[in-house]
Design an enzyme around this catalytic site. Structure first.
Site, mmCIF file in Angstrom:
data_model
loop_
_atom_site.group_PDB
_atom_site.id
_atom_site.type_symbol
_atom_site.label_atom_id
_atom_site.label_comp_id
_atom_site.label_asym_id
_atom_site.label_seq_id
_atom_site.Cartn_x
_atom_site.Cartn_y
_atom_site.Cartn_z
ATOM 1 N N GLU A 1 -21.689 14.584 16.498
ATOM 2 C CA GLU A 1 -22.237 15.710 17.212
ATOM 3 C C GLU A 1 -22.391 16.573 15.561
ATOM 4 O O GLU A 1 -22.117 15.888 14.992
ATOM 5 C CB GLU A 1 -21.909 17.153 18.003
ATOM 6 N N ASP B 1 -19.086 25.889 13.055
ATOM 7 C CA ASP B 1 -19.961 24.673 12.642
ATOM 8 C C ASP B 1 -20.954 25.251 11.502
ATOM 9 O O ASP B 1 -21.946 25.340 11.506
ATOM 10 C CB ASP B 1 -21.086 25.181 13.578
#
Length: 514
Positions: free
Chosen positions: A193, A28
């Site tokens: 997302e 991420d």
């Protein structure tokens, strides 16, 4: 240690680089440029220290320089909480301060700041106490107002595939109201997302992956109004490349005017590894990668010209091997939960690390031991060798090496009734099925262990009493990843008989290529 080779080097030394730039689970990622310096952050879940901060001058050669939080700010993280903790963070620079926004899906959105990432970070501030909000990214507009875009975790809140915008205080200490949903991706961008918010040429841009971690693509949204409505466009997909996903990341530019995109690819046991893609703007839409189709959707590169950052960088990578000659633990190490200072002691004068055996219940699975000292896999294949002094272990102690994943395995010296035996402990983190296999008795006080990883999944052990002649021991175990994390390798020392006198001395922990 300067003569020891790193396991994965992305800089080809000829002006080009290869992907991934980091064959390591820095999942991420978010990246910013401040003047001529680049900073990257990544998630770390329940490990501590938490949220690594990496630094580069050329977007290819990276080093870990600090962590946003020494410990997660909740007592329940004194024990491993697999899959919980610090999820996908973001990093921004504004008015002399660096800000990291950290989502903890069970506790809320938190912010850490500093004026110097090399020197550490202030204690986290709760921006919003809430359950199920994830992937926050702050943004300051030209009028001084500040905002936070975020997403939702269905596992916590019951829905996903929606992006949300919240006004926040410009000092990032709290949200000003409940905000509003700004994009519903259910029909065209499922599981959208990881949003990152930017502004360019009068447009607000949200870079966000959709379609799922292993099968998805990169989407970009744009609007003249920060609350939308937003146009949508897929700007990078796997195409004919071997890069599945490709998933969550960040747009960053260079002083020379180039544009680049950093993102991750989920490869399973090695975790979410990091790629660098060229990027350009066409008609106020980004095109990421190469071989773009008629719709402006590109695909990832595997080898490409290095970014023109104006920096002449040494070829390097984050630390892996350690001879424990520092005053503090190296930044490659994290614990399996919030750590305690009394778990270990550095001894730079003797160039060793002392691990003090911590008490655990006899039926505790190795994966749930708090004081596992771990680091990420630095390559798809490697061998680790460690030298251990086991003379300080006492009855009830287990101490040795561990491969920690969904399926985990460890080789340890067990002390029981005054006898020392090598044992292998293997299990699955979601099952109470750990098996202990006992091998021959060991009388020597100095023991060498090796862990070998082949084909990104096969984990095996060997041992030696002289450091030269090694004997294979135990079963070859097929590792699997943990919950949203790759497999880690490390060391441990525990006691199952309520004693704390035992100590394991570790002289080194060295990686080598196969």
């Amino acid at each position: 240690m300067s003569d020891r080779k790193k396991m994965w080097i992305a800089d080809n030394g000829d002006g080009t680089y290869r992907n991934p730039i980091l064959y390591t689970d820095y999942s991420d990622p978010d990246v910013i440029r401040v003047n001529t310096d680049y900073y990257m952050v990544a998630s770390s879940f329940c490990n501590s220290p938490s949220v690594p901060v990496l630094y580069s001058k050329d977007l290819v050669n990276w080093k870990v320089i600090s962590y946003a939080m020494e410990k997660l700010p909740f007592d329940n993280y004194q024990k491993p909480m697999h899959g919980c903790g610090a999820w996908a963070p973001s990093i921004r620079f504004h008015m002399g301060y660096f800000y990291i926004f950290i989502p903890m899906p069970d506790e809320g959105i938190f912010m850490c700041k500093t004026d110097d990432p090399f020197k550490g970070w202030e204690e986290p501030v709760c921006v919003r106490k809430v359950t199920g909000w994830i992937d926050p990214c702050p943004f300051w507009d030209e009028d001084g107002k500040a905002y936070m875009v975020s997403a939702f975790a269905r596992s916590r809140i019951g829905f996903k595939s929606i992006l949300h915008m919240s006004p926040i205080r410009p000092d990032c200490t709290e949200t000003l109201d409940d905000g509003k949903h700004i994009f519903d991706g259910h029909e065209t961008q499922p599981t959208i997302e990881g949003p990152k918010l930017y502004k360019r040429n009068g447009y607000y841009y949200i870079f966000a992956p959709a379609g799922g971690v292993k099968t998805g693509w990169q989407t970009v949204l744009r609007s003249k109004n920060i609350y939308g409505p937003y146009e949508e466009k897929i700007v990078m997909h796997q195409g004919n490349s071997p890069v599945n996903g490709p998933h969550q990341g960040a747009w960053v530019d260079t002083p020379s005017g180039e544009d680049w995109f950093i993102h991750f690819q989920d490869v399973g046991n090695a975790g979410r590894i990091i790629h660098l893609q060229p990027m350009k703007w066409v008609n106020d839409w980004p095109v990421i990668g190469v071989h773009e189709d008629e719709n402006g959707c590109g695909e990832p590169v595997m080898v490409y010209q290095k970014p023109n950052t104006g920096a002449d960088c040494a070829i390097d990578a984050p630390e892996d091997s350690d001879d424990f000659d520092g005053e503090t633990l190296g930044l490659q190490w994290q614990w399996n939960s919030n750590y305690q200072d009394f778990w270990y002691q550095t001894n730079p004068k003797e160039s060793c690390l002392l691990l003090y055996a911590q008490m655990v219940e006899a039926d505790t699975q190795l994966c749930d031991v708090s004081n596992l000292l771990l680091q990420k896999w630095p390559a798809p294949e490697f061998r680790i060798t460690t030298k251990l002094d086991v003379s300080g272990l006492v009855d009830g102690d287990y101490a040795g090496m561990i491969s920690l994943g969904g399926v985990y395995t460890g080789l340890a010296l067990r002390v029981k009734d005054g006898r020392r035996n090598l044992v292998q402990r293997t299990g699955e983190w979601l099952e109470a099925n750990e098996v202990e296999t006992v091998f021959g008795q060991i009388s020597e006080e100095i023991l060498y262990m090796q862990m070998t990883v082949k084909r990104e999944k096969e984990v095996s052990f060997a041992y030696s009493i002289d450091g030269e002649n090694y004997q294979d021991i135990g079963e070859v175990v097929e590792a699997t990843p943990g919950r949203w994390v790759g497999v880690k390798a490390g060391l441990f020392a525990i006691n199952t008989m309520g004693r704390t006198q035992g100590v394991l001395r570790v002289d080194y922990f060295f990686f080598e290529k196969l």
